[in-house]
Design a protein around this motif. Sequence first.
Motif, PDB file in Angstrom:
ATOM      1  N   LEU A 173      -8.789   1.662   0.104  1.00 37.90           N
ATOM      2  CA  LEU A 173      -7.525   1.029   0.502  1.00 37.90           C
ATOM      3  C   LEU A 173      -6.499   1.086  -0.631  1.00 37.90           C
ATOM      4  CD1 LEU A 173      -8.641  -2.193   2.432  1.00 37.90           C
ATOM      5  CD2 LEU A 173      -7.435  -0.223   3.389  1.00 37.90           C
ATOM      6  N   LEU A 174      -6.954   0.706  -1.835  1.00 38.41           N
ATOM      7  CA  LEU A 174      -6.031   0.691  -2.970  1.00 38.41           C
ATOM      8  C   LEU A 174      -5.587   2.100  -3.355  1.00 38.41           C
ATOM      9  CD1 LEU A 174      -7.643  -2.088  -5.169  1.00 38.41           C
ATOM     10  CD2 LEU A 174      -5.506  -2.219  -3.882  1.00 38.41           C
ATOM     11  N   TYR A 177      -2.980   3.150  -0.859  1.00 38.41           N
ATOM     12  CA  TYR A 177      -1.707   2.469  -1.133  1.00 38.41           C
ATOM     13  C   TYR A 177      -0.999   3.106  -2.324  1.00 38.41           C
ATOM     14  CZ  TYR A 177       1.583  -0.905  -2.945  1.00 38.41           C
ATOM     15  OH  TYR A 177       2.713  -1.483  -3.452  1.00 38.41           O
ATOM     16  N   HIS A 178      -1.702   3.296  -3.437  1.00 37.67           N
ATOM     17  CA  HIS A 178      -1.073   3.840  -4.639  1.00 37.67           C
ATOM     18  C   HIS A 178      -0.607   5.284  -4.429  1.00 37.67           C
ATOM     19  CE1 HIS A 178      -1.589   0.406  -7.187  1.00 37.67           C
ATOM     20  NE2 HIS A 178      -2.887   0.345  -6.918  1.00 37.67           N
ATOM     21  N   TYR A 180       0.757   6.525  -1.722  1.00 31.19           N
ATOM     22  CA  TYR A 180       2.076   6.492  -1.083  1.00 31.19           C
ATOM     23  C   TYR A 180       3.092   5.710  -1.899  1.00 31.19           C
ATOM     24  CZ  TYR A 180       0.296   8.836   3.024  1.00 31.19           C
ATOM     25  OH  TYR A 180      -0.239   9.779   3.864  1.00 31.19           O
ATOM     26  N   ALA A 181       2.628   4.692  -2.638  1.00 33.85           N
ATOM     27  CA  ALA A 181       3.550   3.928  -3.485  1.00 33.85           C
ATOM     28  C   ALA A 181       4.176   4.818  -4.551  1.00 33.85           C
ATOM     29  CB  ALA A 181       2.820   2.755  -4.137  1.00 33.85           C
ATOM     30  N   VAL A 197       4.196  -3.622   3.790  1.00 32.83           N
ATOM     31  CA  VAL A 197       2.769  -3.300   3.768  1.00 32.83           C
ATOM     32  C   VAL A 197       1.972  -4.553   3.421  1.00 32.83           C
ATOM     33  CG1 VAL A 197       0.965  -1.900   2.690  1.00 32.83           C
ATOM     34  CG2 VAL A 197       3.240  -0.931   3.029  1.00 32.83           C
ATOM     35  N   HIS A 198       0.895  -4.785   4.156  1.00 37.53           N
ATOM     36  CA  HIS A 198      -0.017  -5.878   3.813  1.00 37.53           C
ATOM     37  C   HIS A 198      -1.436  -5.342   3.841  1.00 37.53           C
ATOM     38  CE1 HIS A 198      -2.082  -9.708   3.641  1.00 37.53           C
ATOM     39  NE2 HIS A 198      -2.787  -9.319   4.685  1.00 37.53           N
ATOM     40  N   LEU A 199      -2.155  -5.500   2.736  1.00 34.36           N
ATOM     41  CA  LEU A 199      -3.561  -5.133   2.659  1.00 34.36           C
ATOM     42  C   LEU A 199      -4.346  -6.388   2.302  1.00 34.36           C
ATOM     43  CD1 LEU A 199      -3.363  -1.824   0.559  1.00 34.36           C
ATOM     44  CD2 LEU A 199      -3.536  -2.032   3.032  1.00 34.36           C
TER      45      LEU A 199
END
Length: 206
Positions: A173-174, A177-178, A180-181, A197-199
């Motif tokens: 997940l992380l 996220y990173h 695309y971040a 975004v919410h994880l």
Amino acid sequence: MALWVENPLAARLLADPGMAVALKPFMKGPTSVKDLALAQGLSLQQAHYRVGLFLRAGLLVPAGILRRRGRPVRLYRAVDTDFRIPRERVPERVLRALEGARSWQEEWARALEAHDPGYGAVLRVFLNEEGLLEFGGEAEPDLLAEDFPPLVNLWSAGLYLSREEAKTFQRELLALYHRYAALSPARQAEGQARYLVHLGLAPAPK
């Protein structure tokens, strides 16, 4: 080294996502009030108000004057890019709103309402195809349809995983996220749309 925040006004502003996000441009370098307004879709009055609060709180300092034809433009920069706030310095109502992600939830709800005005009129509680309990709207739209916007709102009553599987899920997940971040600075400069975004992942209480 992070900057420890003892000023009560600074603590309150930093703990409020709606206000703290306005500090972000100044954390990247010298910025004008007009730059802030353009970057975040604020009126000049709203931008001036935020800058005034940040200056009073000691979160901004003058960073020079941009000389040009007409009136010179004042620039400001954040005093740091990393802040630590003792919990006792944050008002309880602000802390509860932050920990409950209330600001982001409200913004997410407004975004979804703009797409589907009837969304949320009915709460649906159901078993999904994997046999897990989910909470959502009355009718589940085809999320992956091309004409459906990139929206996901998924809360599950639980995944049953070993600790090793949960750690793998956490890392994946992380990493996603990173991945695309890392694109965000360039995409923001291109004027691309902003997405919330919410994880979340945590061991369920027994």
